[in-house]
Design an enzyme around this catalytic site. Structure first.
Site, mmCIF file in Angstrom:
data_model
loop_
_atom_site.group_PDB
_atom_site.id
_atom_site.type_symbol
_atom_site.label_atom_id
_atom_site.label_comp_id
_atom_site.label_asym_id
_atom_site.label_seq_id
_atom_site.Cartn_x
_atom_site.Cartn_y
_atom_site.Cartn_z
ATOM 1 N N GLU A 91 3.167 -4.805 14.081
ATOM 2 C CA GLU A 91 2.648 -5.710 13.058
ATOM 3 C C GLU A 91 3.899 -6.303 12.408
ATOM 4 O OE1 GLU A 91 -0.468 -5.748 9.307
ATOM 5 O OE2 GLU A 91 0.899 -4.051 9.496
ATOM 6 N N ASP A 141 2.296 -0.187 11.994
ATOM 7 C CA ASP A 141 1.913 -0.852 10.751
ATOM 8 C C ASP A 141 3.165 -1.305 9.999
ATOM 9 O OD1 ASP A 141 -0.088 -1.399 8.535
ATOM 10 O OD2 ASP A 141 1.183 0.069 7.525
#
Length: 704
Positions: A379, A343
């Site tokens: 990401e 993330d």
């Protein structure tokens, strides 16, 4: 209580069959107390007398799995200098393998009195904090062997443990919303039916429900608020014994592996649940604040925030980096997971101020013999300056390709001037990845993900409808590149419903026939809707759970169709980028050729026209080989794909016999089933309004 010196390594609580070794890093501590809690919550404090290299440690004979514990760290408390030790605050072990209980929000959890940030709060936080648990590390893995599928054979399914299983009628009540529910044969059968080879689980590291959300009657459903990087969250466990979630998680991984499905974890190493300078003291802040967090250089009472959550982990500090790497290795070696999706991964590259591709974190991953060998998905953005880094991660990494998502959405909603970029995105985004030595599989292609509209909502809403989040509809992305097909939200108009269904098929077919790795968001194959809410992070209810009672069987069948076609034909999952040259020696045809609807090869003027919304592509399967079930090399067929985002039907002219003598229509998004229509070379085919047609080479009949 008998206390032995123990060892400074490994960090955390480690049971060896006769007792447990406890080890905690803190460079700022003056002394550390281990706090043991019995079943009634009575606390026993044990000083850790040994300190080697800032690691405080001891071995306690007879301490067994199930023992609940925490720490109290004595040391300087000077927030203006970034020092926040307070022995009145019980602290979670950063290396805890399991955490039992949930936070009961109370002023005692904070280092100051509410309303007076400059004050000091010495109220004991232990009654309101969950406790760490000593676990039994032993588990019967049997003959478990991770599938280790190559990327070009991978189909990723992003899902949520609770959201996927909570309402399934064929799951026992006690398994719904749990790791055991994911491992149940009915869920594995669904994944297998779709051709899924890897599930990407949204965060399962132990996380905190924010007090702000709890006060509103909401919850941190997504889980991007980690406080335990080694501990599977007990909220997803059917086991009620302390530490039982570890065994259940391992059993889930073993069951998925038996079905040939890899397990990828969505991990959040960029920040923790302790928030900014006004956040609670739960673990890292009270153990060694400047080691674990990136503080403002000229005013260390405040935190650098590249994540929008209040803090950023300090990837410049060796012990913070060690925490991340130890956690990654633990999940691979002990929990048998097959990869990670990071993330806001750009935050991990901020060794100094800007994103640095050569930062220490990436160096450590590159040389690590364990972590470097599993799937690593970034990401590739954060909220800091220069944070959008799609295409800029190191060669062994793959990336969520946000440019693929945006371009494919724009093309199918009819935005002009997108044909050239659309062509690049569906052929692997060579402009992003080829120059760095990577291949098409570096691109994790997706149209929807947990963050944003579901696929059904993408074609049903122009605007977000996040009122249920109780933030006056101010949260969530406002520029969604969505199109409601003429009516906002639910409708009974059959023409609009048909168009929406066709658009969903267009998106899914484009996804599965693009070069790269397709990622499907859970429930999109079933028609899942969030009623226009594009930020379901706080909705732990029917709005975000899959509704298994109302399944769009037609859509489910279509996803199966295109997934199988991709699986059966390596032409759609090439290992190298197209280069415009023949696929094998002596052939005249290039590996790829682009055509206008009237059958002409695309020219420079056609690419630069800026107004076209239709295009066709020939994918040369000759020379593209794969292996059948017996290991024999087989040559694939060629394909001709016609894309049209026009509002009216378009007639496409097929190329001459040198490309193929006869074609079979195997996908037409005007319908949800396989059409099986034959078309001759130099023939024409009508592609409906906003539709995609896929034609497969038919071998010439033997007339001898």
């Amino acid at each position: 209580m008998e206390i032995w010196p123990g060892s400074p390594y490994p960090l955390g609580a480690t049971y060896d069959g006769s007792g447990t070794n406890f080890a905690l890093f803190s460079e700022v501590a003056d002394r550390v107390e281990l706090c043991l809690f019995d079943a009634e919550g009575k606390e026993t404090r044990v000083p850790l007398p040994e300190n080697d290299g800032f690691v405080w440690h001891a071995f306690l004979p007879g301490v067994e799995p199930g023992q609940r514990y925490g720490y109290r760290v004595h040391g300087p408390n000077d927030p203006e200098k970034g020092l926040r030790c307070n022995p009145n605050k019980l602290l979670l072990d950063p290396y805890a393998k399991a955490i039992d209980g949930t936070i009961e929000w109370n002023e005692s959890l904070f280092g100051y009195h509410w309303g007076d940030p400059d004050s000091r709060n010495d109220e004991d936080s232990a009654p309101n904090l969950p406790k760490c648990v000593v676990i039994n590390p032993f588990f019967d893995w049997g003959v478990d062997r991770p599938p280790r599928r190559p990327y070009h054979e991978t189909v990723v399914y992003e899902t949520h443990v609770k959201g996927m299983t909570q309402t399934h009628p064929d799951l026992p009540d006690d398994l719904r919303g749990t790791y055991a529910g994911i491992a149940h044969p009915v869920m594995i059968e669904h994944l297998t039916r779709l051709g899924i080879t890897a599930i990407e689980l949204m965060p399962v590291h132990h996380f905190v429900n924010d007090s702000v959300l709890v006060d509103k009657g909401l919850a941190n459903y997504w889980g991007y608020n980690t406080i335990g990087f080694f501990a599977p969250d007990h909220k997803y466990s059917s086991s009620r014994s302390p530490g039982g979630q570890v065994q259940e998680f391992k059993a889930m991984v073993r069951a998925l592996h038996e079905a040939g499905i890899e397990v990828i974890l969505d991990v959040v190493y960029n920040h923790t649940a302790e928030g900014n300078h006004l956040g609670p003291t739960l673990s890292f802040r009270g153990i060694d604040n400047p080691a674990y967090y990136r503080l403002v250089d000229d005013d260390p009472q405040y935190y650098m925030d590249y994540t929008g959550t209040g803090n950023s982990l300090n990837v410049r500090h060796p012990h913070s980096l060690q925490l991340i790497m130890d956690s990654l290795r633990y999940w691979v070696i002990e929990m048998h997971v097959d990869g990670f999706r990071f993330d806001l991964a750009s935050t991990l590259a901020r060794e100094f101020y800007d994103v640095d591709r050569l930062s220490s974190f990436f160096d450590l991953v590159q040389q690590d013999p364990v972590v470097s060998q599993v799937k690593l998905i970034a990401e590739p953005w954060d909220v800091g300056p220069g944070g959008y880094q799609v295409g800029n991660f190191p060669p062994q990494w793959t990336e969520w390709n946000g440019k693929y998502r945006d371009t494919v959405r724009d093309f199918w909603r009819g935005e002009p001037g997108t044909v050239d970029e659309f062509a690049s995105r569906i052929t692997g985004s060579s402009d992003l990845y080829e120059n760095s030595g990577r291949r098409p599989v570096a691109s994790i292609n997706f149209v929807t993900a947990h963050d944003g509209f579901t696929l059904t909502d993408l074609v049903s809403y122009n605007e977000k409808h996040n009122e249920a989040n109780k933030d006056d509809n101010n949260d969530g992305e406002s520029h969604n590149r969505s199109w409601n097909c003429g009516v906002e939200g639910e409708t009974d108009d059959p023409d609009i419903l048909a168009l929406r269904a066709r658009q969903r098929r267009n998106f899914v077919a484009t996804l599965f026939f693009s070069q790269g790795v397709p990622m499907l968001c859970h429930g999109d194959e079933l028609g899942r809707t969030q009623k226009g809410n594009n930020n379901g992070y706080c909705q732990d209810n029917e709005l975000t759970w899959i509704d298994w009672q109302h399944v769009d069987e037609e859509m489910l069948g279509f996803v199966e169709l295109v997934s199988k076609l991709r699986h059966d034909h390596p032409t759609f999952r090439r290992r190298r980028f197209f280069d415009g040259r023949p696929t094998r020696r002596g052939d005249q045809l290039p590996d790829i050729a682009w055509f206008t609807p009237d059958g002409r090869l695309m020219t420079e003027d056609d690419w630069e026209s800026g107004f076209g919304r239709s295009i066709a592509v020939f994918l040369n399967g000759r020379g593209i080989t794969d292996r059948d079930n017996r290991g024999q090399r087989v040559t694939d067929d060629s394909f001709f794909l016609c894309f049209s985002a026009h509002d009216e039907p378009i007639e496409f002219h097929l190329p001459g016999g040198e490309y193929c003598a006869q074609w079979r229509v195997v996908v037409d998004t005007m319908i949800a089933t396989e059409p099986d229509v034959l078309v001759e070379a130099n023939g024409t085919i009508e592609v409906g309004p906003r539709a995609l047609v896929v034609l497969q080479q038919v071998e010439p009949k033997d007339t001898a």
